[in-house]
Design an enzyme around this catalytic site. Structure first.
Site: not given
Length: 273
Positions: A211-214, A247
């Site tokens: 999980l890392h998308r802005p 994150t």
């Protein structure tokens, strides 16, 4: 007569996996010369050097050292540094992969210097203009000379956008090439020393979270919503979550509770993941 020299751009974690199979293929081709240009977009060892080691990528020929900063600051720094490099040692072509800031920055610099640009993983579209990656894809594809496509939808998007189809090449998915290459290595190695070995043995059955998308992690509301879903899933299935530094910082900043059945690890190298 000297051989044509290609600059192969890598800068962020996703680039390394995509460029590795290209490097392995080009190493056996005596018609070309090439240099690996590392922009420095990712500079932490856990997000960077370890991938060169594991993926069999030679040490970069050039390190631009342009990590950190906002999207604009980072892109600008990479453009300035890569322009200086091209002025010093002009390549015959610049090969960029994926959709990160390094891809956009080096493609723009090369095109303005009348250096042909090749884009691997061309034509991918999400339709979501709030994604920085979507903007990078669109701009890069608007100026590239050769398009190396990894899936049929990429070809169709480029066709609709009016590209000359003689410059579009369906080459298959470099990420799949890399998975197969690494899986073969993994089958022959002792995995007991990997950080993920202990939770695998302890849990047996589990899920993995990345999980890392802005759009998912940069606002408290979005991250709280995702965390709620993960807590619900973890009631039925324990989760292992290798956490991207961005994150992790936001989890702490927003006071996010992930519950007792989500196990946090640091960023993982390719083989460990």
């Amino acid at each position: 007569m000297s051989k044509p020299c290609i600059h192969r751009i890598a800068g962020a974690r996703p680039n390394f996996m995509k460029i590795a199979p290209i490097l392995h293929a080009m190493e056996g081709d005596s018609r070309l010369d090439w240099k690996i240009v590392h922009t420095g977009q990712h500079y932490d060892r856990d997000m960077n050097d370890v991938f060169f080691d594991e993926l069999g990528i030679p040490a970069p020929d050039v390190r631009l050292g342009c990590g950190g900063g906002s999207h604009a600051e980072q892109t600008g720094k990479i453009m300035q540094a890569y322009e200086a490099l091209c002025n010093e040692a002009r390549p015959d072509a610049t090969l960029v992969v994926g959709d990160v800031n390094s891809t956009l920055a080096c493609a723009v610099v090369a095109k303005k210097a009348c250096i042909p640009v090749a884009h691997v993983e061309a034509g991918l579209r999400s339709g979501d203009m709030s994604m920085p990656e979507e903007i990078n894809r669109l701009v890069t594809d608007s100026i590239s000379d050769w398009f190396f496509v990894t899936e049929p939808s990429g070809t169709e998007h480029l066709r609709r956008e009016g590209k000359d189809m003689t410059t579009v090449f369906d080459v298959g998915h470099v990420m799949a090439d890399n998975v197969l290459y690494q899986a073969d290595k993994l089958s022959r190695m002792d995995t007991s020393g990997l950080e993920t070995d202990a939770p695998k043995r302890r849990l047996g059955r589990y899920g993995v979270v990345t999980l890392h998308r802005p759009s998912n992690v940069d606002s408290a509301e979005s991250l709280q919503r995702v965390a709620g879903v993960l807590r619900t899933v973890s009631e039925q299935l324990p989760l292992i979550f290798p956490v991207h530094p961005r994150t992790r910082a936001n989890i702490e900043k927003f006071g996010i509770d992930l519950g007792p059945r989500i196990e946090l690890l640091g960023p993982q190298a390719y083989m460990s993941f």
